[in-house]
Write an enzyme that holds these catalytic residues in place. Sequence first.
Site, PDB file in Angstrom:
ATOM      1  N   CYS A  13       0.932  -1.165   0.099  1.00 54.09           N
ATOM      2  CA  CYS A  13       0.049  -0.249  -0.151  1.00 54.09           C
ATOM      3  C   CYS A  13       0.758   1.225   0.153  1.00 54.09           C
ATOM      4  O   CYS A  13       1.177   1.848   1.003  1.00 54.09           O
ATOM      5  CB  CYS A  13      -0.835   0.029   1.373  1.00 54.09           C
ATOM      6  N   ASP A  15      -8.960  -4.300 -22.899  1.00 53.64           N
ATOM      7  CA  ASP A  15      -8.349  -4.270 -21.507  1.00 53.64           C
ATOM      8  C   ASP A  15      -7.331  -5.032 -21.633  1.00 53.64           C
ATOM      9  O   ASP A  15      -7.099  -6.145 -20.921  1.00 53.64           O
ATOM     10  CB  ASP A  15      -9.705  -4.908 -20.667  1.00 53.64           C
ATOM     11  N   CYS A  47      -5.268  -0.317 -16.931  1.00 58.85           N
ATOM     12  CA  CYS A  47      -4.711  -0.196 -15.541  1.00 58.85           C
ATOM     13  C   CYS A  47      -3.410   0.449 -15.129  1.00 58.85           C
ATOM     14  O   CYS A  47      -2.918   0.280 -14.463  1.00 58.85           O
ATOM     15  CB  CYS A  47      -4.649  -1.809 -14.905  1.00 58.85           C
TER      16      CYS A  47
END
Length: 390
Positions: free
Chosen positions: A22, A319, A346
């Site tokens: 993270c 995608d 992405c």
Amino acid sequence: MSNSKENIKNGSCPVYKKCGGCQLQNLTYGEQLKFKQNKVERLLKQFCRVEPIIGMDNPYHYRNKVQAAFRTDRSGRVISGVYQSGTHRIIGIDSCQTEDVTADKIIVAVRRLLPSFKLTTYNEVTGKGCLRHVLVKRGFSTGQVMLVLVTGTPVFPSKNNFVKAILKQFPEITTIVQNINPYSTNLVLGNNQKVLYGKGYIEDVLCECRFRISPKSFYQINPVQTETLYAKAIELAGLKGDETVLDAYCGIGTIGIVAAKHGAGRVIGVELNPDAVRNAIVNARANNLKNIRFFKGDAGEFMSEAAQEDEKPDVVFMDPPRAGSDRRFLDSLIKMSPERAIYISCNPETLARDLNYLTENSDCIVQKIHPVDMFPHTSHIECVTLITRK
């Protein structure tokens, strides 16, 4: 930036700096969204106005797929967790703010059961031992849970009793699979597996469509935001019911199946991974869809051949992986000249590169860019982009 510091002190992960998963947890969620919006605008505002990023109401415990590596330390204690960013060192983790709570609890329970069954962890150096990884997938809509036990050898001592013990603690587990991975590799799953309990797969519902999820099949990790992402993609496609839609890089068929159910006349899905194609065909049947077909093949090659034969889809969904599309695919897209292309990306860096190529080498124009926060607390950003002809 006092809010950021309070965020770390009051609620953030204690291994945030060691883990590296993270990257943005030093920021409040509002600051994270602002950071991502600024990044997308910096990279893509040259093409058109960037819409406000779509965040999550509850940006925690959103990951429906959780995996943990297992090893035994020098004192004989079993550790489970994630590899420290850029290393092969395991950081012990019992719970994570981005991972499904049930999945985390199951992994901890597996670790605690190992000693009582005299099960060892796999040693990559010696090639001895049993358990390498544990993978848990949960269908957020159906509640179905899959437990995958990845072993270094086919031998799994006391496996029947082990299965009974874990099911006693977690009766919500609907299937358990042993996956065998004896290779020295960064891949978690091997090619061979045995179903120890249940059907060997779970199902989930996304955008009113049902999908079968096997241990190796790709399925979007954040189903809450995936619904938002796909709804936006279908909206931008402007389906009226008579279009031919091409779903390139289709995976297990998710966006193509959603399009087939929500207005497309005919859908063609293309995917290189044979397991994913098999899953896609099963998923189309499960949703009683007769207007969709799937082909195994490279998306760029398929597009190139279709363009040479003057086959022209009205709408293309693309995608691609993080590396973006290759030149062959983009050239074929230019030659096909569909009414609309919906680029789900992405990686805003490779999206900027590909949009630049399309707009410089054709009459393509970028009409809309919608960022979606699929992975809160990380630096990843998803974008849905509408490309049309002038």
